[in-house]
Motif scaffolding. Structure first.
Motif, PDB file in Angstrom:
ATOM      1  N   THR A 108      13.593  -0.668 -13.784  1.00 22.82           N
ATOM      2  CA  THR A 108      12.336   0.092 -13.265  1.00 22.82           C
ATOM      3  C   THR A 108      11.772  -0.052 -11.876  1.00 22.82           C
ATOM      4  OG1 THR A 108      11.733  -0.579 -15.408  1.00 22.82           O
ATOM      5  CG2 THR A 108       9.797   0.150 -14.099  1.00 22.82           C
ATOM      6  N   ILE A 109      12.162  -1.309 -11.198  1.00 26.16           N
ATOM      7  CA  ILE A 109      11.635  -1.239  -9.833  1.00 26.16           C
ATOM      8  C   ILE A 109      12.551  -0.550  -8.885  1.00 26.16           C
ATOM      9  CG2 ILE A 109      11.533  -3.104  -7.889  1.00 26.16           C
ATOM     10  CD1 ILE A 109      10.818  -4.919 -10.139  1.00 26.16           C
ATOM     11  N   LEU A 110      14.013  -0.426  -9.383  1.00 27.08           N
ATOM     12  CA  LEU A 110      14.876   0.260  -8.222  1.00 27.08           C
ATOM     13  C   LEU A 110      14.963   1.773  -8.530  1.00 27.08           C
ATOM     14  CD1 LEU A 110      18.094  -1.998  -8.645  1.00 27.08           C
ATOM     15  CD2 LEU A 110      16.518  -1.750  -6.524  1.00 27.08           C
ATOM     16  N   ILE A 151       7.496  -3.443  -7.670  1.00 31.42           N
ATOM     17  CA  ILE A 151       7.499  -5.032  -7.955  1.00 31.42           C
ATOM     18  C   ILE A 151       6.040  -5.526  -7.994  1.00 31.42           C
ATOM     19  CG2 ILE A 151       7.478  -7.223  -6.580  1.00 31.42           C
ATOM     20  CD1 ILE A 151       9.975  -6.344  -5.221  1.00 31.42           C
ATOM     21  N   MET A 152       5.082  -4.910  -7.338  1.00 28.89           N
ATOM     22  CA  MET A 152       3.570  -5.207  -7.499  1.00 28.89           C
ATOM     23  C   MET A 152       3.181  -4.826  -8.955  1.00 28.89           C
ATOM     24  SD  MET A 152       1.891  -4.248  -4.096  1.00 28.89           S
ATOM     25  CE  MET A 152       2.236  -4.895  -2.477  1.00 28.89           C
ATOM     26  N   MET A 153       3.387  -3.759  -9.438  1.00 27.91           N
ATOM     27  CA  MET A 153       3.170  -3.227 -10.801  1.00 27.91           C
ATOM     28  C   MET A 153       3.894  -4.014 -11.718  1.00 27.91           C
ATOM     29  SD  MET A 153       2.349   0.878 -10.084  1.00 27.91           S
ATOM     30  CE  MET A 153       3.932   1.074  -9.481  1.00 27.91           C
ATOM     31  N   ILE A 172       0.900  -1.867 -18.032  1.00 26.86           N
ATOM     32  CA  ILE A 172       1.180  -1.113 -16.886  1.00 26.86           C
ATOM     33  C   ILE A 172       0.001  -0.171 -16.426  1.00 26.86           C
ATOM     34  CG2 ILE A 172       2.040   0.818 -18.368  1.00 26.86           C
ATOM     35  CD1 ILE A 172       3.595  -0.894 -15.059  1.00 26.86           C
ATOM     36  N   TYR A 173      -0.989   0.210 -17.325  1.00 28.34           N
ATOM     37  CA  TYR A 173      -1.886   0.805 -16.925  1.00 28.34           C
ATOM     38  C   TYR A 173      -2.908   0.059 -16.134  1.00 28.34           C
ATOM     39  CZ  TYR A 173      -6.469   3.470 -17.176  1.00 28.34           C
ATOM     40  OH  TYR A 173      -7.498   4.182 -17.005  1.00 28.34           O
ATOM     41  N   GLU A 174      -3.241  -1.181 -16.433  1.00 26.13           N
ATOM     42  CA  GLU A 174      -4.005  -2.152 -15.840  1.00 26.13           C
ATOM     43  C   GLU A 174      -3.350  -2.213 -14.411  1.00 26.13           C
ATOM     44  OE1 GLU A 174      -6.378  -6.446 -16.340  1.00 26.13           O
ATOM     45  OE2 GLU A 174      -4.971  -5.611 -17.982  1.00 26.13           O
ATOM     46  N   ALA A 175      -2.071  -2.819 -14.333  1.00 28.04           N
ATOM     47  CA  ALA A 175      -1.408  -2.845 -13.324  1.00 28.04           C
ATOM     48  C   ALA A 175      -1.491  -1.908 -12.222  1.00 28.04           C
ATOM     49  CB  ALA A 175       0.060  -3.406 -13.670  1.00 28.04           C
ATOM     50  N   THR A 230       6.869   5.296 -12.023  1.00 23.55           N
ATOM     51  CA  THR A 230       6.955   4.049 -12.451  1.00 23.55           C
ATOM     52  C   THR A 230       6.174   3.393 -13.888  1.00 23.55           C
ATOM     53  OG1 THR A 230       7.249   3.241 -10.015  1.00 23.55           O
ATOM     54  CG2 THR A 230       6.824   1.586 -11.587  1.00 23.55           C
ATOM     55  N   PRO A 231       5.101   3.759 -14.075  1.00 23.21           N
ATOM     56  CA  PRO A 231       4.572   3.526 -15.510  1.00 23.21           C
ATOM     57  C   PRO A 231       5.115   4.243 -16.640  1.00 23.21           C
ATOM     58  CG  PRO A 231       2.726   3.932 -13.869  1.00 23.21           C
ATOM     59  CD  PRO A 231       4.115   4.445 -13.406  1.00 23.21           C
ATOM     60  N   VAL A 232       5.713   5.394 -16.423  1.00 24.14           N
ATOM     61  CA  VAL A 232       6.502   6.085 -17.576  1.00 24.14           C
ATOM     62  C   VAL A 232       7.911   5.336 -17.639  1.00 24.14           C
ATOM     63  CG1 VAL A 232       7.328   8.164 -18.178  1.00 24.14           C
ATOM     64  CG2 VAL A 232       5.122   8.245 -17.070  1.00 24.14           C
TER      65      VAL A 232
END
Length: 262
Positions: A108-110, A151-153, A172-175, A230-232
């Motif tokens: 997910t990060i990459l 990474i932050m999310m 992930i929405y809150e992040a 990224t959230p998806v």
């Protein structure tokens, strides 16, 4: 002296020009042919054209041709850069996998990296810059700058899931809401630092310009896309991991009445 035979009786000689020095490369005589790149032409296309001419000449095996100087450095860098980029991605995946104890979320990060690469390539094409060694260094630099958005999310979302029991979508929405400002601040800091490199003039600016253009283009596109993609991707991989995760058996509770103390 009466028996002396003149040299002109069996040979002839003439005056010609000859090189005073014969250059060598190693143990073999060598001839250096220099060339310049035409305006609005890249070094890579020039090397490709020279290689094509070399193949069409069908030189004998005793004659060897090769590049020196900048052209040789360019060909060597292009041969090793894919392996270096792959090694960097594998190293980042291993570190993130050990950090988050997951095989899925490092992907997910990459996933933020392709958008940065597309933005860098589009910017280089738009400003008519070739994929030089400095531009490739800019791509490697983007790997470290862009993946911090993910990474932050992901770090905040995993913490919300594990400690507060939130669902993947809510976490992930809150992040995304809470990490939007630090993501925007760090991205804008790197982007504004790359603008002077991309628009600089003066001595040596042609060497620094591809680095700045790759940075600015990659950061602009990745910033616009990763906040949505990224959230998806996080929710998709979380659902995929839950599907293949073994279900834990629920504890069986007794149906008897609770005894009251006397």
């Amino acid at each position: 002296m009466s028996s002396a035979v003149p040299l002109s009786a069996f040979s002839h000689f003439e005056k010609t020009t000859e090189s005073l020095v014969i250059s060598h490369q190693g143990q073999f005589p060598a001839v250096t042919v220099s060339f310049n790149v035409a305006p609005n032409a890249s070094l890579g296309s020039a090397i490709t054209a020279i290689d094509k001419v070399h193949d069409d000449l069908h030189m004998p095996p005793s004659l060897d041709a090769g590049f020196q100087g900048t052209a040789a450095s360019f060909t060597r860098s292009l041969a090793n850069e894919p392996l270096l980029i792959l090694a960097a991605l594998v190293t980042v995946y291993i570190v993130l996998g050990a950090l988050y104890e997951s095989f899925i979320h490092p992907i997910t990060i990459l996933s933020t990296l392709p958008s940065a690469g597309v933005g860098a390539f589009l910017a280089l094409i738009l400003f008519r810059q070739d994929l030089s060694v400095v531009a490739i260094i800019g791509l490697v630099l983007l790997i470290g700058i862009v993946k911090k958005n993910g990474i932050m999310m992901v770090d905040f979302a995993l913490e919300a899931e594990r400690e507060r029991g939130k669902s993947a979508a809510d976490a992930i929405y809150e992040a995304s809401l809470l990490r939007f400002r630090p993501i925007l601040m760090t991205t804008m800091a790197a982007l504004l630092a790359g603008i002077p490199l991309a628009l600089g003039r003066g001595f040596g600016s042609e060497l620094r310009r591809p680095l700045g253009i790759a940075m600015v283009g990659g950061l602009l596109v990745s910033q616009a896309l990763t906040l949505y993609t990224t959230p998806v991707i996080y929710i998709f991989f979380d659902n995929l991991a839950r599907r293949f995760r073994p279900h834990s058996s629920k504890p069986v509770t007794g149906g008897g009445e609770k005894a009251e103390p006397a």
